[in-house]
Write a protein that holds these residues in place. Sequence first.
Motif, PDB file in Angstrom:
ATOM      1  N   GLU A 178      53.380  29.573 124.494  1.00  0.00           N
ATOM      2  CA  GLU A 178      54.085  30.082 125.664  1.00  0.00           C
ATOM      3  C   GLU A 178      53.095  30.246 126.810  1.00  0.00           C
ATOM      4  O   GLU A 178      51.989  30.755 126.613  1.00  0.00           O
ATOM      5  N   VAL A 179      53.480  29.783 128.006  1.00  0.00           N
ATOM      6  CA  VAL A 179      52.638  29.885 129.190  1.00  0.00           C
ATOM      7  C   VAL A 179      53.450  30.523 130.310  1.00  0.00           C
ATOM      8  O   VAL A 179      54.499  29.993 130.694  1.00  0.00           O
ATOM      9  N   GLU A 180      53.009  31.673 130.801  1.00  0.00           N
ATOM     10  CA  GLU A 180      53.707  32.362 131.899  1.00  0.00           C
ATOM     11  C   GLU A 180      55.202  32.515 131.612  1.00  0.00           C
ATOM     12  O   GLU A 180      56.058  32.335 132.477  1.00  0.00           O
ATOM     13  N   SER A 204      57.520  18.963 125.376  1.00  0.00           N
ATOM     14  CA  SER A 204      58.851  19.468 125.703  1.00  0.00           C
ATOM     15  C   SER A 204      58.632  20.857 126.289  1.00  0.00           C
ATOM     16  O   SER A 204      58.223  21.782 125.582  1.00  0.00           O
ATOM     17  N   VAL A 205      58.855  20.972 127.596  1.00  0.00           N
ATOM     18  CA  VAL A 205      58.540  22.195 128.329  1.00  0.00           C
ATOM     19  C   VAL A 205      59.824  22.854 128.790  1.00  0.00           C
ATOM     20  O   VAL A 205      60.666  22.218 129.438  1.00  0.00           O
ATOM     21  N   GLY A 206      60.009  24.123 128.447  1.00  0.00           N
ATOM     22  CA  GLY A 206      61.203  24.849 128.837  1.00  0.00           C
ATOM     23  C   GLY A 206      61.210  25.186 130.316  1.00  0.00           C
ATOM     24  O   GLY A 206      60.256  24.899 131.053  1.00  0.00           O
ATOM     25  N   ALA A 207      62.293  25.806 130.758  1.00  0.00           N
ATOM     26  CA  ALA A 207      62.438  26.179 132.164  1.00  0.00           C
ATOM     27  C   ALA A 207      61.321  27.130 132.575  1.00  0.00           C
ATOM     28  O   ALA A 207      60.868  27.964 131.785  1.00  0.00           O
ATOM     29  N   SER A 208      60.896  26.992 133.838  1.00  0.00           N
ATOM     30  CA  SER A 208      59.824  27.836 134.351  1.00  0.00           C
ATOM     31  C   SER A 208      60.126  28.253 135.778  1.00  0.00           C
ATOM     32  O   SER A 208      60.492  27.415 136.614  1.00  0.00           O
ATOM     33  N   PRO A 248      56.046  21.556 138.970  1.00  0.00           N
ATOM     34  CA  PRO A 248      56.693  22.528 139.862  1.00  0.00           C
ATOM     35  C   PRO A 248      57.677  23.400 139.081  1.00  0.00           C
ATOM     36  O   PRO A 248      58.027  23.084 137.936  1.00  0.00           O
ATOM     37  N   PRO A 249      58.129  24.509 139.643  1.00  0.00           N
ATOM     38  CA  PRO A 249      59.171  25.305 138.982  1.00  0.00           C
ATOM     39  C   PRO A 249      60.383  24.424 138.670  1.00  0.00           C
ATOM     40  O   PRO A 249      60.742  23.548 139.456  1.00  0.00           O
ATOM     41  N   HIS A 250      61.007  24.648 137.525  1.00  0.00           N
ATOM     42  CA  HIS A 250      62.155  23.826 137.136  1.00  0.00           C
ATOM     43  C   HIS A 250      63.123  24.674 136.310  1.00  0.00           C
ATOM     44  O   HIS A 250      62.707  25.546 135.548  1.00  0.00           O
ATOM     45  N   GLN A 251      64.393  24.398 136.491  1.00  0.00           N
ATOM     46  CA  GLN A 251      65.435  25.219 135.859  1.00  0.00           C
ATOM     47  C   GLN A 251      65.867  24.703 134.498  1.00  0.00           C
ATOM     48  O   GLN A 251      66.499  25.434 133.732  1.00  0.00           O
ATOM     49  N   ALA A 252      65.551  23.459 134.185  1.00  0.00           N
ATOM     50  CA  ALA A 252      65.953  22.878 132.904  1.00  0.00           C
ATOM     51  C   ALA A 252      64.722  22.379 132.157  1.00  0.00           C
ATOM     52  O   ALA A 252      63.660  22.139 132.751  1.00  0.00           O
ATOM     53  N   ALA A 253      64.841  22.234 130.854  1.00  0.00           N
ATOM     54  CA  ALA A 253      63.737  21.740 130.042  1.00  0.00           C
ATOM     55  C   ALA A 253      63.407  20.301 130.412  1.00  0.00           C
ATOM     56  O   ALA A 253      64.286  19.523 130.805  1.00  0.00           O
ATOM     57  N   ILE A 254      62.133  19.937 130.281  1.00  0.00           N
ATOM     58  CA  ILE A 254      61.698  18.587 130.607  1.00  0.00           C
ATOM     59  C   ILE A 254      60.877  18.024 129.461  1.00  0.00           C
ATOM     60  O   ILE A 254      60.171  18.748 128.750  1.00  0.00           O
TER      61      ILE A 254
END
Length: 752
Positions: A178-180, A204-208, A248-254
């Motif tokens: 987990e990061v931030e 696979s990075v979750g929303a941030s 950048p900040p993102h609302q969905a997983a990438i």
Amino acid sequence: MHPARLPLVCLAVVFCLTASFSLRAVEDEAAAKERAAKGEAAPTKGSQMIYGPVLTYGIDAPGPKEARHVVSKGLVIRLGENDEGCVCFDTDTLRMAAGWTGGFLKLQKTNIGTYKGEGSGAAEIAGEVQFRTAEGPGWSRDESFKDPRAEKAGPLPKERAHFKGFYLHGKRVVLSYEVEGCAVLESPSLASEGAQTIFTRSFSVGASAVPLHVVLAPSGGNVAAGLVGRPAGAVTKTVNGQTVLMLPPHQAAIDFTVVVAPAEVAKAASMSKIIGAPENLEGLCKGGPARWAQTITMKGAVAKDDAGYVVDTIPLPEENPWKSWMRISAFDFFSDGRAAVATMNGDVWIVSGLDAKLEKVVWKRFAAGLFEPLGLKVVKDSVYVHGRDQITRLHDLNGDGEADFYECFNNDRTLWPSYHAFAFDLQTDSKGNFYYVVGGNQLGAKRDWHAALFRVSPDGAKSETVATGFRAPNGMGIGPHDEIVVSDNQGHWIPSSKISLVKPGGFYGHVADPRLDKNAAAPATFEAPLCYIPMAMDNSSGGEVWATGGKWGPLDGHMLHMSYGKSTLLAVLDEKVGGVAQGGAFTLPVKFASGIMRARFNPQDGQLYVAGLKGWQSNAAKDGCFQRVRYTGKPLHLPTGLHVGKDEIAITFPEPLATAEANDAGNFAVEQYNYQWWSTYGSPDLSLAKPGEKGRDKVEVKAAKLSPDGKTVTLAIPGLKPVMQMEIKLQLRSADGAEIRTMIGNTINKVP
């Protein structure tokens, strides 16, 4: 399968295993001849092991001494169909620390490659390093990548980044962290383009809600970083000599893939065709095919019931398909009586068939690749393993008898490079808190997270220091009333092996290794131990356990102490005088195949099981042992109580003594002496009667008197005073004619 066919199937399995072992022996012989022809040394048992997809260890690299250290807590992951490459992930900083090809690890100086490590004790990269990132955070909220850690060591602050564990799916390894506040899954892999090797990192990075920066590779060298499936708005740039990806900040997983390879390959437009489209890693986090499906069935050896306590032997699967080195380092029991058994080389095995006859003891490899686990605890039938790097909770996600998720339950501690910085044992109290103890040998005084006893909250979220001043505390124990004891071993600041009843905030003697820190300031004094143990009885201590459950005869309720150095078991006779703890110990007439360190009582049969290994300062005959100490119902004929009174010492037995011998003071010989607390290794025996002079004092036993019930003999010793070490030798007979001969090594901290 029909029951009638089981014997034939079992014979087939045995034949296949025997054939595979024989073939391997032929192959080993051929390899030995080839090595001899080349003038190469034979590989050690530890270097021949098949560790599995991951090995957790401290890692160094070839090259100049000042640049050798790679990582203290490293996950070394094998890559490729035939293990053509490896990467090392730093679980403290969440950085991909290095990648290499052409080899695995050199283990010659480690505790898992040999019986006893040396130097830093780190494993060394054996292949050709293809890339290596700078020490420091692997992720950052901004471009600074400023390291917030004191002395740039230990895990990053949890609110910033935190390692959560890793999943296994076949040969694939999926890192979870987990990061931030953003959940990240990462899986390294290996591909090729012609003769070029390609390292890949699938994400696979979750929303941030915040921007995230991740180090991909060093910049300006022989390798470069590329992207497949570049996320919208993601930018690659150079920061502090490294290639960094800004998300950048993102609302969905990438999902995306990072490529680390020679520049002309990494930036090729055809890269997506070579490695394929980015994958979502969640599908690999549910358990995969079994890696170690074979089980090994063996027959144990049950001792004759010819004494009060006898030793049964549970055989170790020393011949196994993975060449696992069976040096048993810790274990505990499930509620149904099965055991989870850890080895020094990082395995955990599940052992079943621990019944009265031990006819069919079955070993199943459950986990591998842990970092020198010296503690294991089963809580609510979940396995917790304590290694140098962390406490790991093992999860079998698909019920196939193997761990698929190695959860980081707690990794708060800082690990400094030292082969002797062991993290010992794992115990719990009645409130569910976990405890472990870390040594301070070969370390200076300014090393936090060493030479201390630690408590971890039941949820793993918080750690705190309980007490300090431990040198080489190979074991501890927690009693039925949450009393905590820690043993320690002779050395600098520790004059002889001892057992200490721990007080919160207490200091227990070890200041620092004077070879590394000559000017370390020592406090005026330290907490006196419950008892010192003479070197003749125990030159290297293990841990402690209390006999509970009501099935262990006259020693039920007593503390038991393991001698790793002498491969023996000691019974502890403790008491409190005016609130001050003290006592003594004597050796039970049982012997073990290796240096025992850990002990547990099985909840099913109520008997004591012990385990240990061979390595440092031990008379152990075998590399490891797993044995049962069983109460038979026959008489013990040894002490069960020791009480210091004014001018007297009373010794209690479970059976009546022969009156004439017990009333004869000539059947008792008593000596006493003190130790010197100093930075020198060990201590001479010092006279109590002539302070400052070397030597022991003979103690006159004026009279011996047997109690009316025939079970307690009281020794009259006028002028009895506190003393660090007393030795009481006795030669008696029981009322039924049995010879009783033993020695009690005791400490008197207070005389009433």
